[in-house]
Design a protein around this motif. Structure first.
Motif, short mmCIF file in Angstrom:
data_model
loop_
_atom_site.label_atom_id
_atom_site.label_comp_id
_atom_site.label_asym_id
_atom_site.label_seq_id
_atom_site.Cartn_x
_atom_site.Cartn_y
_atom_site.Cartn_z
N GLU A 292 -5.91 4.32 -4.48
CA GLU A 292 -6.50 3.64 -3.31
C GLU A 292 -6.17 2.16 -3.46
O GLU A 292 -6.44 1.53 -4.48
CB GLU A 292 -8.03 3.85 -3.29
CG GLU A 292 -8.76 3.03 -2.25
CD GLU A 292 -9.08 3.85 -1.00
OE1 GLU A 292 -9.79 3.32 -0.14
OE2 GLU A 292 -8.61 5.01 -0.87
N MET B 88 -6.71 1.84 11.36
CA MET B 88 -7.23 1.55 10.01
C MET B 88 -8.53 2.31 9.81
O MET B 88 -8.74 2.94 8.76
CB MET B 88 -7.48 0.04 9.86
CG MET B 88 -6.24 -0.80 9.78
SD MET B 88 -5.44 -0.74 8.17
CE MET B 88 -6.55 -1.80 7.22
N ASP B 89 -9.40 2.23 10.85
CA ASP B 89 -10.69 2.93 10.79
C ASP B 89 -10.48 4.43 10.56
O ASP B 89 -11.18 5.05 9.76
CB ASP B 89 -11.47 2.74 12.10
CG ASP B 89 -12.21 1.41 12.11
OD1 ASP B 89 -12.39 0.82 11.02
OD2 ASP B 89 -12.58 0.96 13.22
N GLU B 90 -9.51 4.95 11.30
CA GLU B 90 -9.26 6.40 11.24
C GLU B 90 -8.33 6.77 10.10
O GLU B 90 -7.88 7.92 10.01
CB GLU B 90 -8.68 6.86 12.58
CG GLU B 90 -9.66 6.73 13.74
CD GLU B 90 -9.00 6.99 15.09
OE1 GLU B 90 -7.79 7.33 15.12
OE2 GLU B 90 -9.69 6.84 16.12
N LYS B 91 -8.01 5.76 9.25
CA LYS B 91 -7.11 5.97 8.11
C LYS B 91 -5.83 6.70 8.51
O LYS B 91 -5.38 7.66 7.85
CB LYS B 91 -7.84 6.73 6.99
CG LYS B 91 -9.03 5.98 6.42
CD LYS B 91 -9.58 6.68 5.19
CE LYS B 91 -10.97 6.21 4.84
NZ LYS B 91 -11.04 4.82 4.36
N ARG B 92 -5.24 6.21 9.63
CA ARG B 92 -3.97 6.80 10.05
C ARG B 92 -2.87 6.44 9.06
O ARG B 92 -3.01 5.52 8.27
CB ARG B 92 -3.58 6.22 11.43
CG ARG B 92 -4.24 6.97 12.56
CD ARG B 92 -3.61 6.60 13.89
NE ARG B 92 -4.61 6.67 14.96
CZ ARG B 92 -4.70 5.81 15.96
NH1 ARG B 92 -3.88 4.79 16.04
NH2 ARG B 92 -5.65 5.96 16.86
N SER B 93 -1.76 7.15 9.15
CA SER B 93 -0.65 6.89 8.22
C SER B 93 -0.06 5.52 8.48
O SER B 93 -0.12 4.98 9.58
CB SER B 93 0.43 7.95 8.39
OG SER B 93 1.19 7.66 9.55
N ARG C 82 -7.97 -3.12 0.79
CA ARG C 82 -8.01 -2.61 2.16
C ARG C 82 -8.90 -3.48 3.07
O ARG C 82 -8.60 -3.72 4.24
CB ARG C 82 -8.53 -1.17 2.16
CG ARG C 82 -8.29 -0.50 3.49
CD ARG C 82 -8.46 1.00 3.45
NE ARG C 82 -8.06 1.54 4.74
CZ ARG C 82 -6.86 2.04 4.99
NH1 ARG C 82 -5.96 2.11 4.04
NH2 ARG C 82 -6.57 2.50 6.20
N SER D 119 0.77 4.28 -2.48
CA SER D 119 0.08 5.43 -1.90
C SER D 119 0.56 6.76 -2.48
O SER D 119 -0.21 7.69 -2.64
CB SER D 119 0.24 5.43 -0.39
OG SER D 119 1.59 5.58 -0.05
N GLU E 203 0.83 -1.19 0.00
CA GLU E 203 0.00 0.00 0.00
C GLU E 203 0.87 1.25 0.00
O GLU E 203 0.62 2.21 -0.74
CB GLU E 203 -0.92 0.02 1.23
CG GLU E 203 -1.95 1.13 1.15
CD GLU E 203 -2.75 1.28 2.42
OE1 GLU E 203 -3.93 1.58 2.33
OE2 GLU E 203 -2.17 1.11 3.51
#
Lengths: 465, 465
Positions: free
Chosen positions: B191, B421-426, B195, B186, B182
């Motif tokens: 995308e 993952m939920d918060e799409k952190r780096s 995921r 990225s 990813e």
């Protein structure tokens, strides 16, 4: 019941109880390989216990059906090349009480039975792996807690003593055959030529049996520890001396005369020899009943000791009571083989030795300061000399009460034979004593045994031995 | 310091202290064969220890110069086919403390050093004979005192749990590689296709770590023994019941209400499962301070028990206090997974069960006479069912606090990853949690170790293991 049915395959744990790295379970008898085969699976799948070679080790698992009990090492010793002379299997498992119990349960479930104490060694004896006095030496070896008791047991295990007993029996048998010769000729009324030869042989036997018997007094104290009594008037520093010797504070030390009323026993190991130190209540004229008992006990202890350390205070002006004690003790131990060592204590209190003590003391005297621990080592050296002067040479020293009793009875019989020869008793009468002597010597090595003898010997063994 | 210098050859007694038939001394390291060769003389004179074959046994003597120490059996295990993976020599000697000490002295005199606790197993771990959780299983196996704690340890030793942990680490590494993919894409602002695949993988890992962690509450009680509290109003027969269960008179039985003030703990083994029985002071409203403490302790015990046996007297006319207790206990144990079993005692006093009790009791109730020991076996069966209903299946049950703590920390990290993952952190932030999760799982099997971890594990081992 100490016959061991050789049809039985026996098992037992041979290591001490408790949690540890390793536990050892032993199996002996004709079915050993068959039984272990039922529960042991070697990692080498081609291995079967029935084809095991002697003196080989195999890693694998012990299981009961699906239930895995342990990872183990199994050793095989095939008859007659084993401790018992039978097929022996030893299982080395993890030292967990639960695992040991489960393995024993499985062995019993598959046909083994729990061994009695000493039954492995009993079987070794019955299979002529060694004689009875050697079997006893194994128990002594395991129980030995000092170099000297260990060496006594090891020497007996090596069979020197057994060989001496067998030689004595051979000499008695030689005597018997000479006697028969005499019997043959006696009817012809011919005086048998070599009567002096017979007497000489008996005297040799007598001397040997007698010296073996006498070695017990030394052997026993060496095995049990040499009893040493520390005695003297109150407050001369007996307890302080004992503490200095033990290098730790075990006995009660106090400034109040007569404080130490109970005999305290402590053990000191000097160069591999065990000394049992007995502190006493002292020799003061008692002022109450409890003290009377203490003083009586002191005399009892003195009479049982091999070495008596009599402690006196060199700062004491009046030497009469000291002389009185020394004389009383000397009288008490006369002809007992015990040794009196005088200890002049409290050199710390005086710059030089008072003149009256120099004159007083004609015996071996060691001057020390128990309080400052000065010259205490001289006492240790003196104690050690008392053993070394009894020197342990190449001759056997017996330390087993059973052997002592058998030798005492054999000695009686041999003495009776000599008397019979002197009195020119009939050969028949001599033969009775001869048989008795042969019998008593035979019980030592086990040529002659009874259930009682075997029972009393092997019941004292560890389980699993 | 729990690194073990592999240059050292180590030695220790592996059997428990005490006098016994056999003692085992273990030697491990490169110099093992050389050192034993200095003091061991095989009966087979052609044998030399340097030429010994692996997995062979040799009879002979251990001596120091002229001084014969013992007749022994010596086993050889050559690297890598030994417990430690090094050359190992095992000396099977007589079980005498004196002999064990002398042999150890000789081994040390010839270059071995005394092993630390667990050092043999530490070396086995360092030589990859097994992983860290398996090493811990060995200590648990040795300490196990019931079938169930033994089976838990044996299962862990067999490596099923280790395999599960390794699989979790593999899945985390798989996640890591997907994450790197990813990362590559990225920057092109594409995308990443899968995921959902990543999330699914994390959920799987989460579930597995969570269920392993949760198994600790069962594993721990199985290993330590399942805590059972017997409670109820004074004089309803709690102590009599405990005695009936234990089948011996350990608890104080008395007719005076409130006599049993101190919690007494006793252990009962039912079909290989250990139950720890805790008798309590009862639930009576306290009339003095000592009793207040007793009642407080009762509630404390109830909150810690897995099973609560609430005893009541069926000859009691007033049921209100009983109902009150049942409600209070039910409230106390709500959501704890603990189980309440009602015991109607004193069936000996009544011919039939009073009507008000039939109506009262809707929960599982066992009617007994503790005094006559009637139906007490129904309680044992009920206790056993409470374990079996928790059924120990093929999944691992952890019983080690260290594993529990590592799993708890790994769970936190995996939970943080899911949140990330939920918060799409780096990816960088996700990677920090990923590394933490890998680290914590790695400490379980020992891919990651520190001196502290090794020290705390191996210092708890027996000496000689």
């Amino acid at each position: 019941m100490f016959t061991s049915n050789p049809e039985d395959t026996i098992c037992a744990v041979s290591t001490p109880p408790g949690v540890s790295a390793i536990g050892v379970i032993r199996l002996s008898g004709a079915e050993s390989r068959h039984i272990i085969g039922k529960i042991f699976q070697a990692r080498d799948k081609s291995f079967t216990s029935m084809n095991a070679q002697s003196h080989t080790l195999h890693f694998g698992t012990i299981a009961s059906g699906d239930e895995l009990i342990d990872d183990v090492l199994v050793s095989f010793f095939l008859a007659p090349h084993s401790y018992t002379g039978e097929d022996v299997v030893e299982i080395s498992c993890h030292g967990s009480p639960y695992i040991r119990r489960r393995i024993l349960e499985e062995l019993v479930n598959h046909g083994a039975r729990m061994a009695h104490t000493g039954e492995f060694t009993l079987r070794a004896f019955l299979n002529h792996k060694f004689d009875l006095s050697q079997a006893e030496a194994i128990a002594d070896l395991i129980a030995a807690d000092s170099k000297i008791s260990h060496d006594l047991a090891m020497s007996q295990l090596r069979g020197g003593f057994s060989a001496e007993i067998r030689k004595l029996r051979d000499q008695l048998l030689e005597f018997a055959s000479l006697l028969v010769l005499e019997l043959d000729f006696s009817e012809e009324d011919v005086e048998f030529a070599d009567r002096s030869r017979l007497m000489e042989l008996l005297q040799q036997i007598l001397q040997k049996v007698s010296s073996l018997k006498d070695s017990f007094s030394l052997g026993n104290v060496l095995k049990q520890g040499i009893p040493v009594t520390i005695t003297g008037r109150p407050n001369v520093g007996k307890s302080t001396l004992l503490n200095a010797l033990l290098n730790e504070e075990k006995a009660l030390v106090s400034e109040i005369p007569g404080t130490t009323r109970d005999a305290i026993e402590d053990v000191l190991n000097i160069n591999g020899v065990t000394f049992r130190f007995i502190d006493t209540a002292g020799l003061r004229r008692p002022e109450d009943t409890v003290e009377t008992m203490g003083v009586e006990r002191t005399w009892e202890k003195i009479s049982k000791a091999s070495v008596i350390l009599y402690v006196f205070d060199i700062s004491e002006a009046d030497t009469s009571s000291i002389l009185e004690d020394i004389n009383a003790i000397s009288e008490k131990i006369r002809n007992t083989g015990s040794r009196l060592v005088l200890i002049g204590n409290k050199t710390d209190l005086l710059i030089e030795l008072p003149h009256h003590f120099r004159e007083l003391v004609e015996m071996e005297t060691i001057f020390i300061s128990a309080k400052r621990r000065e010259n205490v080592n001289l006492i240790s050296e003196s104690l050690l000399r008392s053993v070394e002067s009894d020197k342990i040479g190449d001759t056997s020293i017996i330390s087993n009460l059973r052997h002592y009793e058998a030798l005492s009875k054999a000695l009686e019989s041999v003495t009776a034979m000599i008397q019979g020869m002197d009195e020119k008793r009939s050969t028949d009468l001599l033969t009775i004593d001869l048989h008795a002597a042969l019998h008593h010597l035979g019980t030592i090595t086990g040529e002659i045994t009874t259930d009682d003898i075997l029972g009393s010997i092997f019941s004292r063994f560890c389980i699993g031995k």
